[in-house]
Design an enzyme around this catalytic site. Sequence first.
Site, PDB file in Angstrom:
ATOM      1  N   PRO A  88       0.824  -1.213   0.000  1.00  6.79           N
ATOM      2  CA  PRO A  88       0.000   0.000   0.000  1.00  6.79           C
ATOM      3  C   PRO A  88       0.864   1.271   0.000  1.00  6.79           C
ATOM      4  O   PRO A  88       0.364   2.349  -0.325  1.00  6.79           O
ATOM      5  CB  PRO A  88      -0.796  -0.096   1.313  1.00  6.79           C
ATOM      6  CG  PRO A  88      -0.660  -1.511   1.770  1.00  6.79           C
ATOM      7  CD  PRO A  88       0.625  -2.023   1.210  1.00  6.79           C
ATOM      8  N   GLU A 115       2.024  -7.990   8.459  1.00  6.48           N
ATOM      9  CA  GLU A 115       2.039  -6.518   8.456  1.00  6.48           C
ATOM     10  C   GLU A 115       3.112  -5.959   7.514  1.00  6.48           C
ATOM     11  O   GLU A 115       3.439  -4.789   7.578  1.00  6.48           O
ATOM     12  CB  GLU A 115       2.260  -5.975   9.874  1.00  6.48           C
ATOM     13  CG  GLU A 115       1.313  -6.520  10.915  1.00  6.48           C
ATOM     14  CD  GLU A 115      -0.148  -6.278  10.553  1.00  6.48           C
ATOM     15  OE1 GLU A 115      -0.501  -5.126  10.249  1.00  6.48           O
ATOM     16  OE2 GLU A 115      -0.918  -7.250  10.575  1.00  6.48           O
ATOM     17  N   ARG A 153      -1.760  -8.594 -21.045  1.00  9.09           N
ATOM     18  CA  ARG A 153      -2.607  -8.050 -22.113  1.00  9.09           C
ATOM     19  C   ARG A 153      -1.819  -7.229 -23.128  1.00  9.09           C
ATOM     20  O   ARG A 153      -2.286  -7.000 -24.229  1.00  9.09           O
ATOM     21  CB  ARG A 153      -3.711  -7.182 -21.517  1.00  9.09           C
ATOM     22  CG  ARG A 153      -4.648  -7.946 -20.588  1.00  9.09           C
ATOM     23  CD  ARG A 153      -5.768  -7.089 -20.055  1.00  9.09           C
ATOM     24  NE  ARG A 153      -6.732  -6.739 -21.090  1.00  9.09           N
ATOM     25  CZ  ARG A 153      -6.711  -5.680 -21.848  1.00  9.09           C
ATOM     26  NH1 ARG A 153      -5.765  -4.788 -21.662  1.00  9.09           N
ATOM     27  NH2 ARG A 153      -7.599  -5.467 -22.775  1.00  9.09           N
ATOM     28  N   ASP A 168      -8.203  -0.480 -26.303  1.00  9.03           N
ATOM     29  CA  ASP A 168      -8.911  -0.484 -25.026  1.00  9.03           C
ATOM     30  C   ASP A 168      -9.117   0.878 -24.422  1.00  9.03           C
ATOM     31  O   ASP A 168      -8.490   1.837 -24.799  1.00  9.03           O
ATOM     32  CB  ASP A 168      -8.062  -1.208 -23.983  1.00  9.03           C
ATOM     33  CG  ASP A 168      -8.262  -2.663 -24.062  1.00  9.03           C
ATOM     34  OD1 ASP A 168      -9.246  -3.066 -24.653  1.00  9.03           O
ATOM     35  OD2 ASP A 168      -7.404  -3.364 -23.535  1.00  9.03           O
TER      36      ASP A 168
HETATM   37  C1  4G3 Z   1       1.816  -4.264   4.066  1.00  9.37           C
HETATM   38  C2  4G3 Z   1      -0.565  -4.449  -1.657  1.00  9.37           C
HETATM   39  C3  4G3 Z   1       0.844  -5.124   3.522  1.00  9.37           C
HETATM   40  C4  4G3 Z   1       3.061  -4.211   3.511  1.00  9.37           C
HETATM   41  C5  4G3 Z   1      -0.328  -5.323  -0.619  1.00  9.37           C
HETATM   42  C6  4G3 Z   1       2.402  -5.893   1.916  1.00  9.37           C
HETATM   43  C7  4G3 Z   1      -2.511  -3.671  -0.548  1.00  9.37           C
HETATM   44  C8  4G3 Z   1      -1.668  -3.621  -1.626  1.00  9.37           C
HETATM   45  C9  4G3 Z   1       1.150  -5.940   2.465  1.00  9.37           C
HETATM   46  C10 4G3 Z   1       3.365  -5.030   2.450  1.00  9.37           C
HETATM   47  C11 4G3 Z   1      -1.216  -5.342   0.442  1.00  9.37           C
HETATM   48  C12 4G3 Z   1      -1.947  -2.640  -2.725  1.00  9.37           C
HETATM   49  C13 4G3 Z   1       0.141  -6.840   1.866  1.00  9.37           C
HETATM   50  N1  4G3 Z   1      -2.291  -4.529   0.454  1.00  9.37           N
HETATM   51  N2  4G3 Z   1      -2.798  -1.662  -2.480  1.00  9.37           N
HETATM   52  N3  4G3 Z   1      -1.062  -6.131   1.548  1.00  9.37           N
HETATM   53  O1  4G3 Z   1      -1.376  -2.772  -3.801  1.00  9.37           O
HETATM   54  O2  4G3 Z   1       4.597  -5.015   1.919  1.00  9.37           O
END
Ligand code: 4G3
Length: 247
Positions: A88, A115, A153, A168
């Site tokens: 994230p 986490e 794709r 697309d």
């Molecule tokens: C925290 C990607 C959580 C750190 C992974 C990985 C959302 C996305 C995670 C980490 C995720 C995204 C696993 N959540 N929005 N969770 O792309 O490295």
Amino acid sequence: MDFFALTIFPGMFEAFAGYGIVRRAVESGKIKITPINVRDYAKGRHKVTDDRPYGGGSGMIMKPEPLAAAIRSIKAERPDARTVLLSPQGGRFDQDAARRYAQEGCLIFVCGRYEGLDERICETYIDDEISIGDYVLTGGELAAMVVIDAVIRHLPGALGTQDAAEFDSFSDGRLEHAQYTRPSVFEGKEVPEVLLSGDHQAVGQWRLESALLRTLLKRPDLVEKNGLTDREKLIVKKWCRYLESLL
Ligand code: 4G3
């Protein structure tokens, strides 16, 4: 093109690779998807891949050694590989990024659980940190599959003969035009007449207008980002004159 995914749930990728266009790309040899179980690189009798955070707090962190060992072993075979962390905290993955990744020979996706990962892995082993959107998932696997799908794709021949990726949504910063198929009347609603006319030029003009209006109404940010072509300016002027006539 080769995709590796470092995960504690390799089975998720087997399901993904088993259907539709992804399956066809695998079977034709255009791509290879190799899920690597991080646990196979964990030491000790219990093959532990996570541990408690230094400094305390809830949740678990992925241990650095198994991830480092897994990345090193892939890189030994594929020194050209790019290592991508799904998180994230990453920069937004979009259609431009998908097109750029389609130029690579080998991508390694690091799928965090718990986490997240030990920061030292990010610093030493990760080339790109990307996010598929502003929400948190229970793991990076689904995000990696989204990215792999969007990249495939863009590979030549992956979508079949017409190579529809170039036509697309987003291909030129516009949403796709409205589309219809049979029957010509559905629940009292008719298909726009021009689409039944056989006039290819008129159909082309209608599609351009449909794509532009939909983009202006649903995603004005895309128009602001890309500007208007001369042909589109004429369409906007026509609609301006029409809207003025209502005032
Ligand atoms: C925290 C990607 C959580 C750190 C992974 C990985 C959302 C996305 C995670 C980490 C995720 C995204 C696993 N959540 N929005 N969770 O792309 O490295």
